[in-house]
Design a protein around this motif. Structure first.
Motif, PDB file in Angstrom:
ATOM      1  N   VAL A 213      25.629  34.874 -39.279  1.00  0.00           N
ATOM      2  CA  VAL A 213      26.168  34.776 -37.929  1.00  0.00           C
ATOM      3  C   VAL A 213      26.233  33.307 -37.517  1.00  0.00           C
ATOM      4  CG1 VAL A 213      25.838  35.392 -35.505  1.00  0.00           C
ATOM      5  CG2 VAL A 213      25.291  37.044 -37.293  1.00  0.00           C
ATOM      6  N   PRO A 214      27.398  32.763 -37.173  1.00  0.00           N
ATOM      7  CA  PRO A 214      27.483  31.350 -36.752  1.00  0.00           C
ATOM      8  C   PRO A 214      26.718  31.118 -35.459  1.00  0.00           C
ATOM      9  CG  PRO A 214      29.662  32.243 -37.265  1.00  0.00           C
ATOM     10  CD  PRO A 214      28.719  33.408 -37.201  1.00  0.00           C
ATOM     11  N   LEU A 215      25.946  30.051 -35.420  1.00  0.00           N
ATOM     12  CA  LEU A 215      25.163  29.773 -34.223  1.00  0.00           C
ATOM     13  C   LEU A 215      26.043  29.438 -33.025  1.00  0.00           C
ATOM     14  CD1 LEU A 215      24.857  26.451 -33.478  1.00  0.00           C
ATOM     15  CD2 LEU A 215      23.689  26.488 -35.670  1.00  0.00           C
ATOM     16  N   GLN A 216      27.282  28.994 -33.276  1.00  0.00           N
ATOM     17  CA  GLN A 216      28.174  28.652 -32.171  1.00  0.00           C
ATOM     18  C   GLN A 216      28.448  29.855 -31.278  1.00  0.00           C
ATOM     19  OE1 GLN A 216      28.630  27.858 -35.307  1.00  0.00           O
ATOM     20  NE2 GLN A 216      29.007  25.657 -35.494  1.00  0.00           N
ATOM     21  N   LEU A 217      28.390  31.064 -31.849  1.00  0.00           N
ATOM     22  CA  LEU A 217      28.635  32.263 -31.053  1.00  0.00           C
ATOM     23  C   LEU A 217      27.544  32.489 -30.008  1.00  0.00           C
ATOM     24  CD1 LEU A 217      29.797  34.778 -33.825  1.00  0.00           C
ATOM     25  CD2 LEU A 217      31.227  33.528 -32.198  1.00  0.00           C
ATOM     26  N   ALA A 218      26.347  31.976 -30.281  1.00  0.00           N
ATOM     27  CA  ALA A 218      25.216  32.246 -29.393  1.00  0.00           C
ATOM     28  C   ALA A 218      24.937  31.131 -28.407  1.00  0.00           C
ATOM     29  CB  ALA A 218      23.962  32.512 -30.228  1.00  0.00           C
ATOM     30  N   LEU A 219      25.649  30.006 -28.499  1.00  0.00           N
ATOM     31  CA  LEU A 219      25.300  28.861 -27.663  1.00  0.00           C
ATOM     32  C   LEU A 219      25.444  29.164 -26.179  1.00  0.00           C
ATOM     33  CD1 LEU A 219      26.843  25.876 -29.679  1.00  0.00           C
ATOM     34  CD2 LEU A 219      24.451  26.531 -29.480  1.00  0.00           C
ATOM     35  N   VAL A 220      26.605  29.645 -25.771  1.00  0.00           N
ATOM     36  CA  VAL A 220      26.840  29.898 -24.341  1.00  0.00           C
ATOM     37  C   VAL A 220      25.972  31.034 -23.811  1.00  0.00           C
ATOM     38  CG1 VAL A 220      28.558  30.563 -22.625  1.00  0.00           C
ATOM     39  CG2 VAL A 220      29.165  28.931 -24.426  1.00  0.00           C
ATOM     40  N   LYS A 228      18.776  31.330 -16.560  1.00  0.00           N
ATOM     41  CA  LYS A 228      18.267  32.407 -15.690  1.00  0.00           C
ATOM     42  C   LYS A 228      16.747  32.456 -15.673  1.00  0.00           C
ATOM     43  CE  LYS A 228      22.266  35.498 -16.022  1.00  0.00           C
ATOM     44  NZ  LYS A 228      22.767  36.825 -16.480  1.00  0.00           N
ATOM     45  N   VAL A 229      16.111  32.151 -16.822  1.00  0.00           N
ATOM     46  CA  VAL A 229      14.648  32.206 -16.876  1.00  0.00           C
ATOM     47  C   VAL A 229      14.011  30.869 -16.524  1.00  0.00           C
ATOM     48  CG1 VAL A 229      14.702  34.060 -18.570  1.00  0.00           C
ATOM     49  CG2 VAL A 229      14.585  31.681 -19.352  1.00  0.00           C
ATOM     50  N   GLY A 230      14.841  29.836 -16.302  1.00  0.00           N
ATOM     51  CA  GLY A 230      14.323  28.561 -15.822  1.00  0.00           C
ATOM     52  C   GLY A 230      13.960  27.551 -16.885  1.00  0.00           C
ATOM     53  N   ILE A 231      14.444  27.730 -18.114  1.00  0.00           N
ATOM     54  CA  ILE A 231      14.139  26.745 -19.165  1.00  0.00           C
ATOM     55  C   ILE A 231      15.427  26.114 -19.704  1.00  0.00           C
ATOM     56  CG2 ILE A 231      12.004  27.882 -19.849  1.00  0.00           C
ATOM     57  CD1 ILE A 231      13.510  29.078 -22.229  1.00  0.00           C
ATOM     58  N   GLY A 232      16.498  26.230 -18.949  1.00  0.00           N
ATOM     59  CA  GLY A 232      17.769  25.680 -19.402  1.00  0.00           C
ATOM     60  C   GLY A 232      17.743  24.168 -19.458  1.00  0.00           C
ATOM     61  N   GLN A 233      18.291  23.604 -20.520  1.00  0.00           N
ATOM     62  CA  GLN A 233      18.377  22.161 -20.748  1.00  0.00           C
ATOM     63  C   GLN A 233      17.018  21.472 -20.544  1.00  0.00           C
ATOM     64  OE1 GLN A 233      21.824  20.780 -18.404  1.00  0.00           O
ATOM     65  NE2 GLN A 233      22.964  20.803 -20.331  1.00  0.00           N
ATOM     66  N   SER A 234      16.103  21.850 -21.396  1.00  0.00           N
ATOM     67  CA  SER A 234      14.759  21.264 -21.401  1.00  0.00           C
ATOM     68  C   SER A 234      14.244  21.285 -22.835  1.00  0.00           C
ATOM     69  CB  SER A 234      13.816  22.052 -20.490  1.00  0.00           C
ATOM     70  OG  SER A 234      13.661  23.373 -20.981  1.00  0.00           O
ATOM     71  N   PHE A 235      13.132  20.613 -23.066  1.00  0.00           N
ATOM     72  CA  PHE A 235      12.561  20.608 -24.402  1.00  0.00           C
ATOM     73  C   PHE A 235      12.091  22.004 -24.797  1.00  0.00           C
ATOM     74  CE2 PHE A 235      12.118  16.008 -23.541  1.00  0.00           C
ATOM     75  CZ  PHE A 235      12.690  15.529 -24.703  1.00  0.00           C
ATOM     76  N   LEU A 236      11.546  22.760 -23.848  1.00  0.00           N
ATOM     77  CA  LEU A 236      11.142  24.133 -24.158  1.00  0.00           C
ATOM     78  C   LEU A 236      12.356  24.971 -24.543  1.00  0.00           C
ATOM     79  CD1 LEU A 236       9.024  26.336 -24.312  1.00  0.00           C
ATOM     80  CD2 LEU A 236       9.315  26.719 -21.843  1.00  0.00           C
ATOM     81  N   GLY A 237      13.463  24.739 -23.839  1.00  0.00           N
ATOM     82  CA  GLY A 237      14.674  25.483 -24.146  1.00  0.00           C
ATOM     83  C   GLY A 237      15.200  25.199 -25.543  1.00  0.00           C
ATOM     84  N   ILE A 238      15.188  23.934 -25.947  1.00  0.00           N
ATOM     85  CA  ILE A 238      15.710  23.603 -27.283  1.00  0.00           C
ATOM     86  C   ILE A 238      14.736  24.054 -28.371  1.00  0.00           C
ATOM     87  CG2 ILE A 238      14.754  21.269 -27.473  1.00  0.00           C
ATOM     88  CD1 ILE A 238      17.441  20.418 -28.689  1.00  0.00           C
ATOM     89  N   TRP A 239      13.424  24.080 -28.068  1.00  0.00           N
ATOM     90  CA  TRP A 239      12.477  24.631 -29.044  1.00  0.00           C
ATOM     91  C   TRP A 239      12.774  26.102 -29.302  1.00  0.00           C
ATOM     92  CZ3 TRP A 239       7.586  22.416 -26.187  1.00  0.00           C
ATOM     93  CH2 TRP A 239       7.540  21.033 -26.386  1.00  0.00           C
ATOM     94  N   MET A 240      13.008  26.849 -28.227  1.00  0.00           N
ATOM     95  CA  MET A 240      13.297  28.269 -28.371  1.00  0.00           C
ATOM     96  C   MET A 240      14.629  28.489 -29.075  1.00  0.00           C
ATOM     97  SD  MET A 240      10.685  29.861 -27.143  1.00  0.00           S
ATOM     98  CE  MET A 240       9.748  28.516 -27.898  1.00  0.00           C
ATOM     99  N   ALA A 241      15.604  27.631 -28.788  1.00  0.00           N
ATOM    100  CA  ALA A 241      16.910  27.773 -29.436  1.00  0.00           C
ATOM    101  C   ALA A 241      16.799  27.542 -30.939  1.00  0.00           C
ATOM    102  CB  ALA A 241      17.907  26.800 -28.810  1.00  0.00           C
ATOM    103  N   HIS A 242      16.141  26.467 -31.341  1.00  0.00           N
ATOM    104  CA  HIS A 242      15.973  26.203 -32.772  1.00  0.00           C
ATOM    105  C   HIS A 242      15.115  27.283 -33.438  1.00  0.00           C
ATOM    106  CE1 HIS A 242      18.096  22.509 -33.401  1.00  0.00           C
ATOM    107  NE2 HIS A 242      17.445  21.868 -32.455  1.00  0.00           N
ATOM    108  N   THR A 243      14.160  27.814 -32.698  1.00  0.00           N
ATOM    109  CA  THR A 243      13.351  28.899 -33.258  1.00  0.00           C
ATOM    110  C   THR A 243      14.210  30.120 -33.541  1.00  0.00           C
ATOM    111  OG1 THR A 243      11.357  28.132 -32.109  1.00  0.00           O
ATOM    112  CG2 THR A 243      11.406  30.428 -32.820  1.00  0.00           C
ATOM    113  N   GLY A 244      15.048  30.501 -32.579  1.00  0.00           N
ATOM    114  CA  GLY A 244      15.916  31.652 -32.787  1.00  0.00           C
ATOM    115  C   GLY A 244      16.909  31.460 -33.913  1.00  0.00           C
ATOM    116  N   PHE A 245      17.475  30.257 -34.020  1.00  0.00           N
ATOM    117  CA  PHE A 245      18.459  29.994 -35.076  1.00  0.00           C
ATOM    118  C   PHE A 245      17.811  29.898 -36.453  1.00  0.00           C
ATOM    119  CE2 PHE A 245      20.904  27.727 -31.531  1.00  0.00           C
ATOM    120  CZ  PHE A 245      21.578  28.892 -31.197  1.00  0.00           C
ATOM    121  N   GLY A 246      16.531  29.515 -36.505  1.00  0.00           N
ATOM    122  CA  GLY A 246      15.872  29.337 -37.790  1.00  0.00           C
ATOM    123  C   GLY A 246      15.112  30.544 -38.293  1.00  0.00           C
TER     124      GLY A 246
END
Length: 374
Positions: A213-220, A228-246
């Motif tokens: 599954v290309p990660l580009q589909l999940a970015l937006v 919505k959960v309050g971690i948008g555009q933060s270090f916690l947010g990017i940690w969770m994003a890389h965790t999900g993609f990896g």
């Protein structure tokens, strides 16, 4: 007799040649990038890196100062040298931008409105006009310049503002984004490898399916969820994003490795009364270190060199830039045409991943081949 165990195949020479060709194919672009990192921007645009040891013929533009014009017999004349106080050799010249090398050195060029221009090979020129010269006329010429190698590109990068901050931000993103998915994937991989429960086969198939599954589909959608959960555009947010993609790759690699571990050891531990958690922490996890190290290399390299996810899940201010964003947005600009800066930045940014790779590379093949042979 080629199929007898222990005998050397007659096609081993073909394998050796193929390996050498693959190494050369990978090495040539790397050498070219390294050479370009020491070259001047204009010379990179003029010739390829394989011609870097030779003089480079480039087109230049200089202005003849109108204040130096002298009038003699109704003809206004400007004399000088295109190299100023320097030296060089002019091969061709011209009087307009559309044809900067129209004439050979030493010829007299007939320009518009009865003007003339003569440029000698040593750079001396004579510009004449029957009318008064009020503006500095342009002189275009081609000259060969010697090879120019320097550390200017590296100095530009290292001396740029907030580069140290970008390096720290990159470590802040990369280290947690490597450790978190390993911790989660290790528990999931053990469950899928050694615990019997309903739906295990479906979960394994789901993990394999998520690998493509290309990660580009999940970015937006993922950024919307983070906001919505309050971690948008933060270090916690990017940690969770890389965790999900990896996680899909991590679970896949670790499960394949854990399935290949000796069953007798695990069953003996359970007979002795060990719980699944004790088996996992005391036996499976230490034995799975090669697989953990192999995924750590992949995840570290991916997060360190990432640009897209960092631009989406980190704030756009310079205080939150990682090195890839700093180089792309600040040093290269929107057009990204400075290849010398880009080449030097590539070698600077790859220094830490190389240290990680060569430190743990002995585990890489063992982890990748996990589960391939029973």
């Amino acid at each position: 007799m080629d199929n007898i165990a222990g005998t050397k195949s007659s096609l081993s020479w073909a394998v050796n040649i193929s390996v050498v060709l693959l190494v050369v194919l990978w090495l040539i672009p790397t050498v070219g990038l390294l050479v370009s990192s020491f070259r001047d921007r204009d010379q990179i645009s003029a010739t390829g890196w394989w011609l870097s040891p030779f003089p480079v013929s480039e087109n230049y533009q200089v202005k003849a100062p109108a204040d130096d014009a002298t009038a003699d017999g109704g003809v206004n004349t400007i004399t000088g040298n295109v190299f100023g106080e320097g030296s060089g050799k002019v091969s061709r010249f011209g009087g307009k931008r559309a044809a900067p090398t129209e004439f050979k050195a030493g010829e007299t060029a007939q320009l518009t409105r009865d003007r003339t221009l003569t440029v000698q090979s040593d750079g001396s020129y004579i510009y004449t006009s029957p009318e008064e010269i009020t503006r500095d006329p342009s002189i275009y010429f081609a000259a060969a310049s010697p090879p120019d190698f320097s550390l200017d590109n590296y100095r530009t990068i290292m001396a740029s503002d907030n580069m140290d901050r970008a390096f720290i931000n990159t470590l802040t993103v990369t280290i947690p984004a490597t450790i978190i998915p390993i911790l989660i994937a290790a528990f999931a991989a053990y469950a899928l490898a050694w615990m019997d429960f309903k739906g295990r086969g479906f979960l394994i198939a789901l993990v394999v399916g998520l690998l493509v599954v290309p990660l580009q589909l999940a970015l937006v959608p993922l950024l919307t969820l983070h906001n919505k959960v309050g971690i948008g555009q933060s270090f916690l947010g990017i940690w969770m994003a890389h965790t999900g993609f990896g996680l899909p790759l991590a679970i896949y690699l670790l499960r394949n490795y854990m399935v290949g571990l000796p069953r007798d050891i695990i069953e003996s531990a359970k007979v002795d009364g060990a719980t699944d958690f004790q088996v996992f922490t005391k036996i499976v996890l230490p034995l799975s270190f090669p697989a953990l190290a192999s995924f750590a290399i992949f995840q570290f390299l991916w997060t360190w060199n990432d640009l897209l996810v960092a631009k989406v899940f980190l704030p756009s201010n310079s205080e939150s830039w990682v090195m890839t964003v700093k180089i792309a947005d600040d040093l290269l600009g929107s057009k990204g045409g400075d290849w010398g800066i880009l080449a030097a930045a590539a070698f600077i940014s790859i220094a830490v991943p190389l240290i990680v790779f060569f430190t743990m590379q002995r585990y890489l093949v063992r982890g990748l081949l996990a589960g391939s042979v029973k």
